[in-house]
Design an enzyme around this catalytic site. Structure first.
Site, short mmCIF file in Angstrom:
data_model
loop_
_atom_site.label_atom_id
_atom_site.label_comp_id
_atom_site.label_asym_id
_atom_site.label_seq_id
_atom_site.Cartn_x
_atom_site.Cartn_y
_atom_site.Cartn_z
N ALA A 230 -164.31 54.54 -11.21
CA ALA A 230 -163.46 53.87 -10.21
C ALA A 230 -164.24 52.75 -9.56
O ALA A 230 -165.39 52.91 -9.16
CB ALA A 230 -162.98 54.88 -9.18
N HIS B 122 -153.34 48.60 -16.31
CA HIS B 122 -154.05 47.75 -15.35
C HIS B 122 -153.98 46.33 -15.89
O HIS B 122 -154.24 46.11 -17.07
CB HIS B 122 -155.50 48.21 -15.21
N ARG C 266 -149.03 46.38 -9.62
CA ARG C 266 -149.54 46.31 -10.99
C ARG C 266 -148.49 46.21 -12.09
O ARG C 266 -148.70 45.55 -13.10
CB ARG C 266 -150.35 47.57 -11.27
N ARG D 279 -148.15 53.63 -9.43
CA ARG D 279 -149.14 53.97 -8.39
C ARG D 279 -149.64 52.73 -7.67
O ARG D 279 -149.97 51.71 -8.29
CB ARG D 279 -150.32 54.69 -9.03
N HIS E 178 -154.31 52.54 -18.03
CA HIS E 178 -155.26 52.82 -16.95
C HIS E 178 -155.03 54.16 -16.26
O HIS E 178 -155.97 54.84 -15.89
CB HIS E 178 -155.13 51.69 -15.94
N GLU F 234 -155.98 45.19 -2.15
CA GLU F 234 -155.63 45.11 -3.58
C GLU F 234 -154.11 44.95 -3.68
O GLU F 234 -153.40 45.03 -2.68
CB GLU F 234 -156.08 46.39 -4.30
P1 FAD Z 1 -161.38 62.88 -13.65
O1 FAD Z 1 -162.23 62.21 -12.69
O2 FAD Z 1 -161.02 62.14 -14.87
O3 FAD Z 1 -162.10 64.23 -14.08
C1 FAD Z 1 -161.63 64.99 -15.16
C2 FAD Z 1 -162.58 66.14 -15.40
O4 FAD Z 1 -161.94 67.11 -16.24
C3 FAD Z 1 -163.87 65.77 -16.11
O5 FAD Z 1 -164.92 66.47 -15.50
C4 FAD Z 1 -163.69 66.32 -17.52
O6 FAD Z 1 -164.88 66.72 -18.15
C5 FAD Z 1 -162.84 67.54 -17.24
N1 FAD Z 1 -162.04 67.97 -18.39
C6 FAD Z 1 -160.98 67.34 -18.96
N2 FAD Z 1 -160.51 68.06 -19.98
C7 FAD Z 1 -161.29 69.17 -20.07
C8 FAD Z 1 -161.31 70.28 -20.94
N3 FAD Z 1 -160.44 70.44 -21.93
N4 FAD Z 1 -162.26 71.23 -20.75
C9 FAD Z 1 -163.17 71.10 -19.74
N5 FAD Z 1 -163.20 70.06 -18.88
C10 FAD Z 1 -162.26 69.11 -19.05
N6 FAD Z 1 -158.51 55.14 -8.53
C11 FAD Z 1 -158.63 54.78 -7.24
O7 FAD Z 1 -158.05 55.40 -6.36
N7 FAD Z 1 -159.42 53.72 -6.91
C12 FAD Z 1 -160.09 52.99 -7.84
O8 FAD Z 1 -160.80 52.06 -7.50
C13 FAD Z 1 -159.95 53.35 -9.20
N8 FAD Z 1 -160.57 52.64 -10.16
C14 FAD Z 1 -160.51 53.08 -11.44
C15 FAD Z 1 -161.24 52.42 -12.43
C16 FAD Z 1 -161.26 52.89 -13.73
C17 FAD Z 1 -162.04 52.15 -14.78
C18 FAD Z 1 -160.52 54.05 -14.05
C19 FAD Z 1 -160.53 54.59 -15.43
C20 FAD Z 1 -159.77 54.70 -13.09
C21 FAD Z 1 -159.76 54.23 -11.78
N9 FAD Z 1 -159.03 54.87 -10.79
C22 FAD Z 1 -159.15 54.47 -9.49
C23 FAD Z 1 -158.31 56.11 -11.08
C24 FAD Z 1 -159.17 57.30 -10.63
O9 FAD Z 1 -160.52 57.03 -10.93
C25 FAD Z 1 -158.76 58.58 -11.29
O10 FAD Z 1 -157.38 58.73 -11.25
C26 FAD Z 1 -159.39 59.78 -10.60
O11 FAD Z 1 -160.77 59.58 -10.47
C27 FAD Z 1 -159.07 61.04 -11.37
O12 FAD Z 1 -159.84 62.08 -10.85
P2 FAD Z 1 -159.66 63.53 -11.44
O13 FAD Z 1 -160.65 64.39 -10.75
O14 FAD Z 1 -158.24 63.94 -11.42
O15 FAD Z 1 -160.04 63.39 -12.99
C1 SIN Z 2 -159.37 48.62 -9.56
O1 SIN Z 2 -160.48 48.55 -9.05
O2 SIN Z 2 -158.70 47.64 -9.86
C2 SIN Z 2 -158.81 49.95 -9.85
C3 SIN Z 2 -158.16 50.47 -8.66
C4 SIN Z 2 -157.25 51.60 -9.01
O3 SIN Z 2 -157.00 51.88 -10.17
O4 SIN Z 2 -156.75 52.22 -8.08
#
Ligand code: FAD
Ligand code: SIN
Length: 551
Positions: free
Chosen positions: A65, A262, A310, A406, A371, A134
């Site tokens: 993120a 994105h 977006r 979103r 994204h 943003e």
């Molecule tokens: P994740 O952080 O993806 O964690 C998933 C976890 O599940 C991992 O530990 C993985 O190992 C585990 N897992 C998955 N499947 C299995 C399995 N079968 N067995 C065991 N473990 C498993 N959002 C914002 O609000 N602000 C931002 O600035 C932003 N920027 C972003 C930039 C990028 C490049 C990306 C890709 C996303 C961004 N997002 C942002 C979105 C945000 O980062 C995610 O939606 C959020 O972090 C998801 O968190 P989570 O804990 O649900 O999943």
């Molecule tokens: C970004 O930094 O543009 C990602 C932010 C988001 O996905 O919420």
């Protein structure tokens, strides 16, 4: 058909079943999983909490993120209603207002906790945070740490988790399926068909043994599924495992057609996986979208121009690229202050230089990339899925917050808010629960044929092509039908492979990716309108009433 192949049907080398027990089993170590574990451990030192990651603890969408976490922080210029309206507006009238209010109003407390647990956010002076803006936000309300917000939050959460003796982390454990059982019964008004969860089967990737992990409560915090598309900002672990597992177990998923693209991933003709993100915060900082020849175009699509929500920006870029037959558009940052730019976006600056582009001298080539999944496991306001004793948190869920699209930086916030609510709900129930070790028998039939890695890789490629060509930013009935036909074939072939080969993470992920591809496409086929991220040329208008697509 995609659900009919039972969740108890697995194939792997027959081995003695090893059983592990916890009070709470959390699958996922991103913001959703780690915050849930910490919130539980803070309240109850006596609970045995196991948290599982399929690779290293920190490899997750969370870690990547960039932009930040949205919260009403400046109470003079900003207020809850503005954040609520922005979220509802981005969601194109499909968000659940009650959930939006919960997340927005509880948000600042959860962000304060992240700070108390060690997350650093940029400040303009000792007291005040540097609040970014943003697309779709009417005020500056994004707390961030340079362009590395997720990595900073993840770092702090991992350190905090290690303070608790009752949290056990299992790295390189792959959850194959949740363990469930149906209970058929009657009450006065209806036939009850309740499904209960007892834990999960985990593949220990170090010794390739499948272990049975029983728990009173299981939480899916498995993140998104960007890997169903050819170009995605999501890391390779984002294969939608939790959503697919829940669907196989006959739980409900919702709004899967709303896949967020994105607008600005760095264009790289060699096709990086994942594609490197150029944060929306760069546009918030003054970056302007232009075509290759230097002409601005966003004024044709929305009065908010480069900072429109977006879905609008991604569609505008897609339309310009198609109309001009070009592979990318550009983000112009040449007019911005160099020192300030580097201070705010050191990683982006370095990455651009590494591929020969100096953002202060040249425009950055960008393309839309898959994204974020706005849909997912249908949960209530406390994170309960439709399966008893099974919660879900974070990107794998559909809480009602995001609706059809979103709002930027609302995702980290959702994970933080829901993990707190889930922990409270679990604590209020767990003492009445007993651990059930009468688990359904594991079907260990199958063969030990070596896995066909080439077939797996080829099928993943095909899936990505199908989804990118037919179920991308602009859809139609014909495209969706084509995708469904092709997905059915891929599904059959993969089930055959699954039932005849040695179990492997790659094969399980392929199976899950195909299920997610199907869920997105099937949901898209059900929506006879264009709304938010779902745009179809056959139904270009929005329906006057809102309807969710539940599968
Ligand atoms: P994740 O952080 O993806 O964690 C998933 C976890 O599940 C991992 O530990 C993985 O190992 C585990 N897992 C998955 N499947 C299995 C399995 N079968 N067995 C065991 N473990 C498993 N959002 C914002 O609000 N602000 C931002 O600035 C932003 N920027 C972003 C930039 C990028 C490049 C990306 C890709 C996303 C961004 N997002 C942002 C979105 C945000 O980062 C995610 O939606 C959020 O972090 C998801 O968190 P989570 O804990 O649900 O999943
Ligand atoms: C970004 O930094 O543009 C990602 C932010 C988001 O996905 O919420």
């Amino acid at each position: 058909m995609f659900r009919s192949h039972g969740y108890l049907c697995h194939s792997f080398i027959e081995k003695e079943i090893v059983v592990f027990k916890s009070d709470v089993l959390i699958i996922g170590t991103g913001i959703a999983g780690l915050c849930t574990a910490i919130q539980l451990a803070i309240q109850r030192k006596d609970l045995r909490i196991t948290v599982v990651s399929k690779t290293n603890i920190d490899e997750s969408n969370t870690r990547y993120a960039q932009g930040g976490i949205a919260a009403v922080w400046d109470r003079i210029k900003d207020d809850f209603n503005k954040h609520i309206l922005d979220t509802m507006d981005a969601g194109d009238d499909l968000s659940d207002e009650k959930i939006v209010r919960i997340v927005v109003e509880e948000g600042p407390k959860r962000v304060q906790e992240l700070i108390d647990w060690g997350s650093r956010f940029d400040k303009i002076n000792k007291m005040e945070y540097d609040l970014g803006i943003e697309g779709g936000h009417s005020e500056h309300r994004i707390l961030h740490y340079r362009d590395l917000t997720g990595a900073e939050i993840e770092r702090a959460l991992i350190e905090k988790t290690r303070e608790f003796d009752n949290i056990k982390i299992l790295e390189h454990y792959y959850a194959i399926d949740v363990i469930t059982q149906h209970h058929l019964g009657y009450n006065v008004t209806r036939v009850m068909n309740d499904i209960e969860c007892y834990g999960a089967y985990l593949l220990n990737q170090k010794n390739l043994e499948v272990e049975t992990h029983l728990a009173k409560i299981t939480v899916l915090a498995t993140g998104g599924a960007g890997q169903i598309y050819r170009t995605t900002t999501n890391p390779i672990i984002a294969t939608g495992d939790g959503i697919a597992m829940l669907y196989r177990a006959k739980g409900h998923v919702e709004n899967m057609e709303f896949v967020q693209f994105h607008p600005t991933a760095l264009y790289n003709p060699t096709g990086d996986n994942p594609a490197f993100l150029i944060s929306e915060a760069v546009r918030g900082f003054g970056g302007v979208l232009k075509t290759k020849d230097g002409a601005e175009f966003m004024q044709k699509y929305d009065e908010r121009q480069s900072l429109a929500p977006r879905d609008i920006v991604a569609r505008a870029i897609d339309s310009e690229m198609k109309a001009r037959g070009e592979d990318f558009v550009c983000l112009d940052c040449r007019h911005l202050n160099k020192e300030e730019f580097i201070l705010h976006f050191p990683t982006i600056y370095k990455k651009c230089l590494s591929i020969g582009i100096d953002p202060m001298e040249q425009m950055i080539p960008v393309v839309p990339a898959c994204h974020y999944m706005c849909g997912g496991i249908k949960v209530d306001e406390n994170g309960n899925s439709s399966i008893l004793k099974l919660y879900a948190c974070g990107e794998s869920t559909c809480t009602g917050l995001h609706g059809a699209n979103r709002l930027a930086s609302n995702s980290l916030l959702e994970g933080a808010v829901f993990s707190y609510r889930i922990a409270n709900d679990i604590v209020s129930k767990i003492d009445k629960l007993v651990l059930n070790d009468q688990i359904p028998e594991w079907d260990a039939t199958g063969t030990a044929h070596p896995k066909e890695m080439v077939l797996i890789t080829q099928s993943i490629k095909e899936l990505k092509e199908i989804m990118s060509y037919y179920v991308g930013i602009v859809r139609s009935n014909v495209r969706i039908r084509r995708a469904l036909n092709r997905l059915h074939l891929l599904f059959d072939e993969t089930e055959e492979l699954y039932n005849s080969s040695k179990l492997s993470t790659a094969l399980c992920e392929l199976r899950n990716l195909i299920t997610i591809g199907y869920l997105v496409t099937r949901s898209a086929s059900m929506r006879k309108e264009s709304r938010g991220l779902h745009y179809t040329t056959d139904y270009p208008e929005k329906h006057p009433f809102k309807q969710s697509s539940v599968l």
